[in-house]
Design a protein around this motif. Structure first.
Motif, PDB file in Angstrom:
ATOM      1  N   ASN A   1      -5.668  59.700 -28.913  1.00 52.62           N
ATOM      2  CA  ASN A   1      -5.272  59.196 -27.604  1.00 52.62           C
ATOM      3  C   ASN A   1      -4.215  60.065 -26.953  1.00 52.62           C
ATOM      4  O   ASN A   1      -4.110  60.117 -25.725  1.00 52.62           O
ATOM      5  CB  ASN A   1      -4.798  57.746 -27.687  1.00 52.62           C
ATOM      6  CG  ASN A   1      -5.485  56.864 -26.667  1.00 52.62           C
ATOM      7  OD1 ASN A   1      -6.559  57.202 -26.158  1.00 52.62           O
ATOM      8  ND2 ASN A   1      -4.884  55.738 -26.349  1.00 52.62           N
ATOM      9  N   GLU A   2      -3.435  60.769 -27.763  1.00 55.27           N
ATOM     10  CA  GLU A   2      -2.520  61.753 -27.186  1.00 55.27           C
ATOM     11  C   GLU A   2      -3.312  62.905 -26.583  1.00 55.27           C
ATOM     12  O   GLU A   2      -2.976  63.410 -25.507  1.00 55.27           O
ATOM     13  CB  GLU A   2      -1.544  62.261 -28.241  1.00 55.27           C
ATOM     14  CG  GLU A   2      -0.474  63.174 -27.668  1.00 55.27           C
ATOM     15  CD  GLU A   2       0.642  63.472 -28.641  1.00 55.27           C
ATOM     16  OE1 GLU A   2       1.574  64.194 -28.243  1.00 55.27           O
ATOM     17  OE2 GLU A   2       0.584  62.989 -29.786  1.00 55.27           O
ATOM     18  N   PHE A   3      -4.367  63.310 -27.263  1.00 57.13           N
ATOM     19  CA  PHE A   3      -5.243  64.337 -26.696  1.00 57.13           C
ATOM     20  C   PHE A   3      -5.841  63.853 -25.368  1.00 57.13           C
ATOM     21  O   PHE A   3      -5.949  64.621 -24.410  1.00 57.13           O
ATOM     22  CB  PHE A   3      -6.366  64.670 -27.683  1.00 57.13           C
ATOM     23  CG  PHE A   3      -7.372  65.648 -27.153  1.00 57.13           C
ATOM     24  CD1 PHE A   3      -7.114  67.010 -27.154  1.00 57.13           C
ATOM     25  CD2 PHE A   3      -8.593  65.208 -26.641  1.00 57.13           C
ATOM     26  CE1 PHE A   3      -8.052  67.918 -26.660  1.00 57.13           C
ATOM     27  CE2 PHE A   3      -9.526  66.100 -26.146  1.00 57.13           C
ATOM     28  CZ  PHE A   3      -9.251  67.462 -26.156  1.00 57.13           C
ATOM     29  N   ASN A   4      -6.207  62.579 -25.297  1.00 62.55           N
ATOM     30  CA  ASN A   4      -6.813  62.046 -24.074  1.00 62.55           C
ATOM     31  C   ASN A   4      -5.835  62.015 -22.908  1.00 62.55           C
ATOM     32  O   ASN A   4      -6.200  62.317 -21.764  1.00 62.55           O
ATOM     33  CB  ASN A   4      -7.339  60.628 -24.323  1.00 62.55           C
ATOM     34  CG  ASN A   4      -8.494  60.606 -25.299  1.00 62.55           C
ATOM     35  OD1 ASN A   4      -9.260  61.560 -25.412  1.00 62.55           O
ATOM     36  ND2 ASN A   4      -8.624  59.504 -26.033  1.00 62.55           N
ATOM     37  N   TYR A   5      -4.597  61.654 -23.185  1.00 62.06           N
ATOM     38  CA  TYR A   5      -3.625  61.439 -22.107  1.00 62.06           C
ATOM     39  C   TYR A   5      -2.669  62.614 -21.892  1.00 62.06           C
ATOM     40  O   TYR A   5      -2.022  62.694 -20.849  1.00 62.06           O
ATOM     41  CB  TYR A   5      -2.810  60.165 -22.380  1.00 62.06           C
ATOM     42  CG  TYR A   5      -3.592  58.914 -22.086  1.00 62.06           C
ATOM     43  CD1 TYR A   5      -3.582  58.344 -20.820  1.00 62.06           C
ATOM     44  CD2 TYR A   5      -4.357  58.304 -23.074  1.00 62.06           C
ATOM     45  CE1 TYR A   5      -4.316  57.203 -20.545  1.00 62.06           C
ATOM     46  CE2 TYR A   5      -5.092  57.162 -22.816  1.00 62.06           C
ATOM     47  CZ  TYR A   5      -5.067  56.613 -21.544  1.00 62.06           C
ATOM     48  OH  TYR A   5      -5.807  55.480 -21.268  1.00 62.06           O
ATOM     49  N   ALA A   6      -2.573  63.498 -22.864  1.00 64.33           N
ATOM     50  CA  ALA A   6      -1.685  64.659 -22.748  1.00 64.33           C
ATOM     51  C   ALA A   6      -2.435  65.895 -23.239  1.00 64.33           C
ATOM     52  O   ALA A   6      -2.010  66.582 -24.168  1.00 64.33           O
ATOM     53  CB  ALA A   6      -0.404  64.447 -23.543  1.00 64.33           C
ATOM     54  N   THR A   7      -3.579  66.148 -22.606  1.00 63.56           N
ATOM     55  CA  THR A   7      -4.472  67.225 -23.037  1.00 63.56           C
ATOM     56  C   THR A   7      -3.831  68.590 -22.799  1.00 63.56           C
ATOM     57  O   THR A   7      -3.358  68.863 -21.697  1.00 63.56           O
ATOM     58  CB  THR A   7      -5.788  67.166 -22.244  1.00 63.56           C
ATOM     59  OG1 THR A   7      -6.265  65.831 -22.205  1.00 63.56           O
ATOM     60  CG2 THR A   7      -6.831  68.083 -22.857  1.00 63.56           C
ATOM     61  N   PRO A   8      -3.813  69.463 -23.806  1.00 63.85           N
ATOM     62  CA  PRO A   8      -3.312  70.817 -23.581  1.00 63.85           C
ATOM     63  C   PRO A   8      -4.102  71.514 -22.462  1.00 63.85           C
ATOM     64  O   PRO A   8      -5.329  71.397 -22.391  1.00 63.85           O
ATOM     65  CB  PRO A   8      -3.534  71.507 -24.926  1.00 63.85           C
ATOM     66  CG  PRO A   8      -3.525  70.389 -25.921  1.00 63.85           C
ATOM     67  CD  PRO A   8      -4.168  69.233 -25.219  1.00 63.85           C
ATOM     68  N   LYS A   9      -3.405  72.221 -21.621  1.00 60.85           N
ATOM     69  CA  LYS A   9      -4.041  72.822 -20.445  1.00 60.85           C
ATOM     70  C   LYS A   9      -5.045  73.914 -20.793  1.00 60.85           C
ATOM     71  O   LYS A   9      -5.912  74.255 -19.983  1.00 60.85           O
ATOM     72  CB  LYS A   9      -2.973  73.362 -19.493  1.00 60.85           C
ATOM     73  CG  LYS A   9      -2.174  72.266 -18.795  1.00 60.85           C
ATOM     74  CD  LYS A   9      -1.176  72.843 -17.815  1.00 60.85           C
ATOM     75  CE  LYS A   9      -0.547  71.736 -16.958  1.00 60.85           C
ATOM     76  NZ  LYS A   9       0.151  70.728 -17.754  1.00 60.85           N
ATOM     77  N   PHE A  10      -4.936  74.486 -21.994  1.00 62.89           N
ATOM     78  CA  PHE A  10      -5.827  75.597 -22.344  1.00 62.89           C
ATOM     79  C   PHE A  10      -7.226  75.157 -22.745  1.00 62.89           C
ATOM     80  O   PHE A  10      -8.125  75.984 -22.877  1.00 62.89           O
ATOM     81  CB  PHE A  10      -5.221  76.432 -23.481  1.00 62.89           C
ATOM     82  CG  PHE A  10      -5.018  75.686 -24.775  1.00 62.89           C
ATOM     83  CD1 PHE A  10      -6.090  75.351 -25.601  1.00 62.89           C
ATOM     84  CD2 PHE A  10      -3.744  75.322 -25.177  1.00 62.89           C
ATOM     85  CE1 PHE A  10      -5.903  74.670 -26.790  1.00 62.89           C
ATOM     86  CE2 PHE A  10      -3.543  74.635 -26.369  1.00 62.89           C
ATOM     87  CZ  PHE A  10      -4.622  74.311 -27.178  1.00 62.89           C
ATOM     88  N   VAL A  11      -7.462  73.869 -22.971  1.00 62.26           N
ATOM     89  CA  VAL A  11      -8.747  73.422 -23.523  1.00 62.26           C
ATOM     90  C   VAL A  11      -9.883  73.785 -22.570  1.00 62.26           C
ATOM     91  O   VAL A  11      -9.877  73.424 -21.389  1.00 62.26           O
ATOM     92  CB  VAL A  11      -8.751  71.915 -23.794  1.00 62.26           C
ATOM     93  CG1 VAL A  11     -10.124  71.459 -24.291  1.00 62.26           C
ATOM     94  CG2 VAL A  11      -7.675  71.558 -24.829  1.00 62.26           C
ATOM     95  N   GLY A  12     -10.862  74.504 -23.117  1.00 60.56           N
ATOM     96  CA  GLY A  12     -12.006  74.923 -22.324  1.00 60.56           C
ATOM     97  C   GLY A  12     -13.061  75.556 -23.208  1.00 60.56           C
ATOM     98  O   GLY A  12     -13.147  75.261 -24.408  1.00 60.56           O
ATOM     99  N   ALA A  13     -13.842  76.454 -22.655  1.00 60.25           N
ATOM    100  CA  ALA A  13     -14.969  77.037 -23.383  1.00 60.25           C
ATOM    101  C   ALA A  13     -14.534  77.866 -24.591  1.00 60.25           C
ATOM    102  O   ALA A  13     -15.330  78.074 -25.516  1.00 60.25           O
ATOM    103  CB  ALA A  13     -15.803  77.889 -22.432  1.00 60.25           C
TER     104      ALA A  13
END
Length: 325
Positions: A56-68
């Motif tokens: 839930n921390e990932f859901n609400y405070a997702t690191p900005k770099f997450v992508g392909a």
């Protein structure tokens, strides 16, 4: 056809050979099961960034770099944990390469993921560690396929012998587990110490086997951090459980052991050396196989404790009973 960790990472590399980030995310015991894999990448990779995050921390405070260029690995035993399902969907929406581990092939988290590994659980004590084991296999494949891992073959040898070793050592530990249950059946708190890749096992033991499943206050302490505050509570008959690694952080565990013995605490030690981890794992890879062996052995201790306390491991106050929390 069921894919292997090696197959999955090879497919991801075909899709994008410029992976830069790895995130392991889940809730509760499943998050803890991902810890050795996280620890491996953090220790062995020279160029990949890696994090472990509560779902839930990932859901609400997702690191900005997450992508392909990111691999996200999620896990849920039954595959129905809402926060972990949401994290799986969220990671896919952001374009990440998403792998999930679950025991239930028909679960919502499996349907939400791009790549899936189905693990066992009920078969025997070794299979209770299969989620953790598969996560470590994924981590080793990521490092090996994207940058090379010189001890890859030695790790595979350790995997080959792991489950037989766990089941054998569980049988050998039955007497010690009964003794543990008798000594600790009336305690209301237990301090759990561990280090290195086994710190996640210490956390899951304190938070889930003790707090969730036995309603005993469990406190997790890194063996190295023990001397920076927590050792003030090391009094005569204070209840402690120490997980001792075979490998590079053993000194931290041994230092804590000596202190706890010095002040006559109520101490139980589960030591990977005593359970012959070195018989399957070389010094180059042994650090990463401590958690599975210690977790497997700890389950017989938990089973015996539940019998002594007449408190089944499945008994709950709130979980599975309350809808709104």
């Amino acid at each position: 056809m069921t894919q292997t960790p090696k197959d999955i990472i090879a497919t991801i590399k075909q899709n994008n050979d410029q992976i830069k980030h790895v995130i392991f995310t889940g809730c509760g015991a499943s998050m803890a099961d991902l810890y050795p894999a996280y620890y491996f990448v953090a220790q062995e990779s020279q160029r990949l960034s890696v994090q472990i995050m509560q779902a839930n921390e990932f859901n609400y405070a997702t690191p900005k770099f997450v992508g392909a260029d990111t691999i996200v690995i999620t896990a849920s035993l039954g595959g129905t944990t809402p926060e972990s399902i949401a994290a799986t969907k969220h990671a896919r929406e952001l374009g990440a390469q998403v792998i999930t581990l679950s025991h239930n092939p028909d679960s919502p988290i499996v349907k939400a993921a791009e790549f899936v590994l189905i693990h066992g659980f009920e078969e025997d004590y070794a299979h209770k560690t299969e989620k953790m084991t598969m996560a470590l296999q994924l981590a080793i494949e990521i490092v090996n396929q994207f940058e090379g891992y010189e001890f890859y073959d030695e790790a595979q040898t350790a995997f080959d012998g792991l489950f037989d070793l766990i089941n054998h050592e569980v049988q050998m530990a039955q007497g010690a587990a009964k003794e543990f249950a008798q000594r600790y059946q009336y305690v209301d708190k237990i301090y759990v110490l561990g280090s290195g890749a086994t710190f996640g096992t210490a956390y899951s033991t304190a938070s889930f086997l003790f707090m969730e499943m036995q309603w005993i206050t469990g406190t997790t302490i890194n063996s190295g951090e023990f001397f920076h505050g927590p050792f003030e509570l090391a009094l005569k008959d204070a209840p402690y459980l120490l997980f001792m690694n075979d490998g590079s952080t053993r000194h931290l565990d041994a230092r804590a052991l000596e202190f706890l013995q010095r002040f006559d605490t109520k101490l139980t030690v589960i030591d990977a050396k005593d359970h012959n981890l070195a018989s399957i794992a070389s010094p180059n890879v042994i650090d990463y196989f401590n958690p599975m062996l210690i977790t497997g052995v700890m389950r017989i201790y938990a089973d015996e404790l539940s019998v002594a306390r007449q408190h089944p491991l499945t008994q709950r106050r709130y979980m599975w009973k309350l809808e709104n929390y």
